[in-house]
Design an enzyme around this catalytic site. Structure first.
Site, PDB file in Angstrom:
ATOM      1  N   HIS A  97       0.873   0.559 -13.005  1.00  0.00           N
ATOM      2  CA  HIS A  97       1.611  -0.666 -13.326  1.00  0.00           C
ATOM      3  C   HIS A  97       3.103  -0.333 -13.415  1.00  0.00           C
ATOM      4  O   HIS A  97       3.477   0.689 -14.000  1.00  0.00           O
ATOM      5  CB  HIS A  97       1.105  -1.240 -14.656  1.00  0.00           C
ATOM      6  N   ASN A 117       1.722   2.993  -2.597  1.00  0.00           N
ATOM      7  CA  ASN A 117       1.064   3.942  -3.525  1.00  0.00           C
ATOM      8  C   ASN A 117      -0.173   4.555  -2.883  1.00  0.00           C
ATOM      9  O   ASN A 117      -0.417   5.761  -3.008  1.00  0.00           O
ATOM     10  CB  ASN A 117       0.674   3.235  -4.825  1.00  0.00           C
ATOM     11  N   GLY A 134       0.784  -1.232   0.000  1.00  0.00           N
ATOM     12  CA  GLY A 134       0.000   0.000   0.000  1.00  0.00           C
ATOM     13  C   GLY A 134       0.813   1.277   0.000  1.00  0.00           C
ATOM     14  O   GLY A 134       0.314   2.336   0.380  1.00  0.00           O
TER      15      GLY A 134
HETATM   16  C1  GAR Z   1       3.389  -1.318  -7.343  1.00  0.00           C
HETATM   17  O1  GAR Z   1       4.678  -1.380  -7.878  1.00  0.00           O
HETATM   18  C2  GAR Z   1       2.346  -1.349  -8.435  1.00  0.00           C
HETATM   19  O2  GAR Z   1       2.751  -0.665  -9.589  1.00  0.00           O
HETATM   20  C3  GAR Z   1       2.249  -2.827  -8.693  1.00  0.00           C
HETATM   21  O3  GAR Z   1       2.276  -3.402  -7.419  1.00  0.00           O
HETATM   22  C4  GAR Z   1       3.069  -2.596  -6.560  1.00  0.00           C
HETATM   23  C5  GAR Z   1       2.268  -2.302  -5.308  1.00  0.00           C
HETATM   24  O4  GAR Z   1       3.049  -1.635  -4.379  1.00  0.00           O
HETATM   25  N1  GAR Z   1       1.055  -3.154  -9.410  1.00  0.00           N
HETATM   26  C6  GAR Z   1       0.989  -4.144 -10.287  1.00  0.00           C
HETATM   27  O5  GAR Z   1       1.925  -4.872 -10.552  1.00  0.00           O
HETATM   28  C7  GAR Z   1      -0.369  -4.312 -10.959  1.00  0.00           C
HETATM   29  N2  GAR Z   1      -0.278  -5.170 -12.076  1.00  0.00           N
HETATM   30  P1  GAR Z   1       2.370  -0.881  -3.170  1.00  0.00           P
HETATM   31  O6  GAR Z   1       1.405  -1.873  -2.547  1.00  0.00           O
HETATM   32  O7  GAR Z   1       3.510  -0.571  -2.250  1.00  0.00           O
HETATM   33  O8  GAR Z   1       1.686   0.336  -3.705  1.00  0.00           O
END
Ligand code: GAR
Length: 210
Positions: A114, A16, A14
């Site tokens: 992404h 982002n 989480g």
């Molecule tokens: C992020 O790098 C996001 O871009 C990726 O998962 C991670 C989540 O990090 N999303 C994908 O790969 C979707 N296909 P976070 O939970 O620390 O935000």
């Protein structure tokens, strides 16, 4: 200015989600947007802690306990998001597809981030695939969601260099740093009504500075 009400959906750490929340508290989204609720589909995911730390209601809807079809599952999310009157839905590390029914319910106002330069390296293991392929540049992409995987109209992308000695553990965090800037920026453009979708092209009014 009336704030845009955001509903966030996440599966993991989480970071982002938290970057966006911080932008609404004290950054570029202050006075423009508010995160009303977080929905998480994985028990124990750290995003729930982050929500608690920022006093944002969080709801757990576990995907691995759900037996019905995708629309039935998505309907549970819609119920929560409607209760909080969310207008813009952000997928912040949500590792599942959403149905056309879900997207239509929110009039297409669903954004995803992404960690690659789409359309290259879709899917769950973008950094690993980037390193295996040997590309010299990668990055991140924020796009509107359509029913296909990592496919909808692209709002913004940021390039990040790949170095010879990179591993997933060095590349991932370097891309993530930019994700934390690009996603709030795209939400700001949405709030300012500067995004116009024509087919699969997103046109942006004016110059965009990160
Ligand atoms: C992020 O790098 C996001 O871009 C990726 O998962 C991670 C989540 O990090 N999303 C994908 O790969 C979707 N296909 P976070 O939970 O620390 O935000």
């Amino acid at each position: 200015m009336i704030k845009v009400k955001i509903g966030a959906i996440a599966s993991g750490s989480g970071s982002n989600f938290e970057a966006i929340v911080k932008s609404t508290e004290n950054g570029i989204l202050k006075d423009k947007a508010i995160v009303e609720v977080l929905i998480c589909n994985k028990a124990g995911a750290y995003c729930m802690e982050r929500a608690k730390n920022h006093n944002i209601p969080s709801v757990l809807i576990e995907s691995n306990k759900h037996k019905g079809n995708r629309e039935e599952f998505d309907a549970k999310f819609i119920e929560v998001l409607d209760k909080y009157e969310c207008e813009l839905i952000i997928l912040a590390g949500y590792m599942r597809f959403v149905s056309a029914m879900f997207i239509n319910h929110f009039k297409g106002n669903v954004m995803n981030i992404h960690p690659s330069l789409l359309p290259s390296f879709k899917g769950m293991h973008a950094h690993r695939d980037v390193l295996d392929y040997g590309v010299k540049v990668t990055g991140c992409t924020v796009h509107f969601v359509d029913p296909h995987e990592d496919h909808g109209p692209i709002i913004m992308q940021k390039c990040v260099k790949v170095y010879d000695n990179d591993t997933e553990d060095t590349l991932g965090p370097r891309v993530l740093e930019w994700e934390h800037k690009v996603f709030p920026k795209c939400i700001e453009l949405y709030c300012d009504k500067r995004l116009h979708i024509e087919g699969r092209i997103v046109k942006i009014d004016g110059e965009v500075k990160l």
